[in-house]
Design an enzyme around this catalytic site. Sequence first.
Site, PDB file in Angstrom:
ATOM      1  N   ASN A   9      45.222  43.349  37.703  1.00  0.00           N
ATOM      2  CA  ASN A   9      45.559  42.479  36.568  1.00  0.00           C
ATOM      3  C   ASN A   9      45.058  43.173  35.302  1.00  0.00           C
ATOM      4  OD1 ASN A   9      45.877  40.485  34.682  1.00  0.00           O
ATOM      5  ND2 ASN A   9      44.387  39.066  35.585  1.00  0.00           N
ATOM      6  N   LYS A  11      45.475  42.352  32.303  1.00  0.00           N
ATOM      7  CA  LYS A  11      45.147  41.405  31.223  1.00  0.00           C
ATOM      8  C   LYS A  11      45.757  41.896  29.898  1.00  0.00           C
ATOM      9  CE  LYS A  11      41.204  39.967  33.923  1.00  0.00           C
ATOM     10  NZ  LYS A  11      39.850  39.415  33.999  1.00  0.00           N
ATOM     11  N   HIS A  94      45.245  31.829  36.473  1.00  0.00           N
ATOM     12  CA  HIS A  94      44.047  32.642  36.232  1.00  0.00           C
ATOM     13  C   HIS A  94      43.029  31.846  35.420  1.00  0.00           C
ATOM     14  CE1 HIS A  94      41.380  35.813  34.958  1.00  0.00           C
ATOM     15  NE2 HIS A  94      41.871  36.530  35.962  1.00  0.00           N
ATOM     16  N   GLU A  96      41.261  32.601  33.043  1.00  0.00           N
ATOM     17  CA  GLU A  96      41.358  32.778  31.587  1.00  0.00           C
ATOM     18  C   GLU A  96      42.483  31.912  31.015  1.00  0.00           C
ATOM     19  OE1 GLU A  96      41.549  37.038  31.873  1.00  0.00           O
ATOM     20  OE2 GLU A  96      39.479  37.008  32.591  1.00  0.00           O
ATOM     21  N   GLU A 166      38.786  33.691  42.726  1.00  0.00           N
ATOM     22  CA  GLU A 166      38.081  34.445  41.695  1.00  0.00           C
ATOM     23  C   GLU A 166      36.986  33.558  41.098  1.00  0.00           C
ATOM     24  OE1 GLU A 166      40.692  37.820  39.987  1.00  0.00           O
ATOM     25  OE2 GLU A 166      41.182  35.996  38.899  1.00  0.00           O
ATOM     26  N   GLY A 172      34.470  39.975  35.227  1.00  0.00           N
ATOM     27  CA  GLY A 172      34.104  40.790  34.077  1.00  0.00           C
ATOM     28  C   GLY A 172      32.609  40.816  33.789  1.00  0.00           C
ATOM     29  N   SER A 212      34.818  41.469  39.567  1.00  0.00           N
ATOM     30  CA  SER A 212      33.977  42.671  39.560  1.00  0.00           C
ATOM     31  C   SER A 212      34.082  43.501  40.846  1.00  0.00           C
ATOM     32  CB  SER A 212      32.514  42.301  39.277  1.00  0.00           C
ATOM     33  OG  SER A 212      32.405  41.718  37.984  1.00  0.00           O
ATOM     34  N   GLY A 233      40.417  43.420  37.916  1.00  0.00           N
ATOM     35  CA  GLY A 233      40.569  43.434  36.463  1.00  0.00           C
ATOM     36  C   GLY A 233      40.181  44.790  35.909  1.00  0.00           C
ATOM     37  N   GLY A 234      38.970  44.885  35.387  1.00  0.00           N
ATOM     38  CA  GLY A 234      38.512  46.091  34.692  1.00  0.00           C
ATOM     39  C   GLY A 234      38.790  47.386  35.433  1.00  0.00           C
TER      40      GLY A 234
HETATM   41  P1  13P Z   1      37.193  41.948  36.804  1.00  0.00           P
HETATM   42  O1  13P Z   1      37.566  42.802  37.994  1.00  0.00           O
HETATM   43  O2  13P Z   1      37.198  42.694  35.518  1.00  0.00           O
HETATM   44  O3  13P Z   1      35.919  41.189  37.051  1.00  0.00           O
HETATM   45  O4  13P Z   1      38.355  40.845  36.652  1.00  0.00           O
HETATM   46  C1  13P Z   1      38.761  40.113  37.751  1.00  0.00           C
HETATM   47  C2  13P Z   1      39.957  39.339  37.376  1.00  0.00           C
HETATM   48  O5  13P Z   1      39.890  38.437  36.567  1.00  0.00           O
HETATM   49  C3  13P Z   1      41.245  39.734  37.976  1.00  0.00           C
HETATM   50  O6  13P Z   1      42.232  38.784  37.719  1.00  0.00           O
END
Ligand code: 13P
Length: 249
Positions: A9, A11, A94, A96, A166, A172, A212, A233-234
Amino acid sequence: MRKNIVAGNWKMNTDLAETQDLISDLKKIAKTSDAEVIIAPPYTNLYSAFEAVKGLDISIAAQNMHQSASGAFTGEISADMLKSIGVKTVILGHSERRAYFGEKEDLLAEKVNTALDNDMTVIYCFGEELKDRNFSEHFEVVNKQISNALFHLDSAAWKDIVLAYEPVWAIGTGETASPDQAQEMHAFIRKTIADEYSQEIADEVTILYGGSVKPNNAQEIFSKPDVDGGLIGGASLKAEDFMAIVNAF
Ligand code: 13P
């Protein structure tokens, strides 16, 4: 069908050139696992990403979608628009989107219906906040997030649902759920589905962990019996890290 999936993802990261660079970097790294690979770039880069991954073992997902077919919804994107550029998978729910855009489960249920009516696959995200876990309410919270948005579906619909647990406190933050915490929740999710539907549907649904996930912890998390992969994510923004996670199976 239950399968191993690693989804990135992205983002609100990557412009057009960065999307192309990242995909060409992904191409250079051999995939040695059987995991299905999905990437979810931002809307503006979905079409170019779709073109760039042609012939590769990578598919494209959108990060969100509107529930209506078309109309006066300034700034929104419909299922038809996504399908017209070859995108058949969408991430919904998600944390967010829930936290910053007020998406609640009644809305998410509508979005899920629209996606399924359009023969799309849904990656449905959910997970508790830290306060829920501190009050030992994480199972109850997760149960509600799943049941409110998905338990109106009939059994057949579940073949197009992928779940992504998640925990918000792990997104993050560099803090992951321990592999045992992930396994405990994934087993609970499967049991919740078995109780509502059937053991067969529960056994067939793919459940990803997100929060993470990095090259140095992916293997241990993915080794858990009820963890079928990750939503990243990251670490999905660096080709080497992402492919190391894909190859952690
Ligand atoms: P991180 O891997 O950056 O923690 O993000 C996870 C996430 O929100 C994937 O949708």
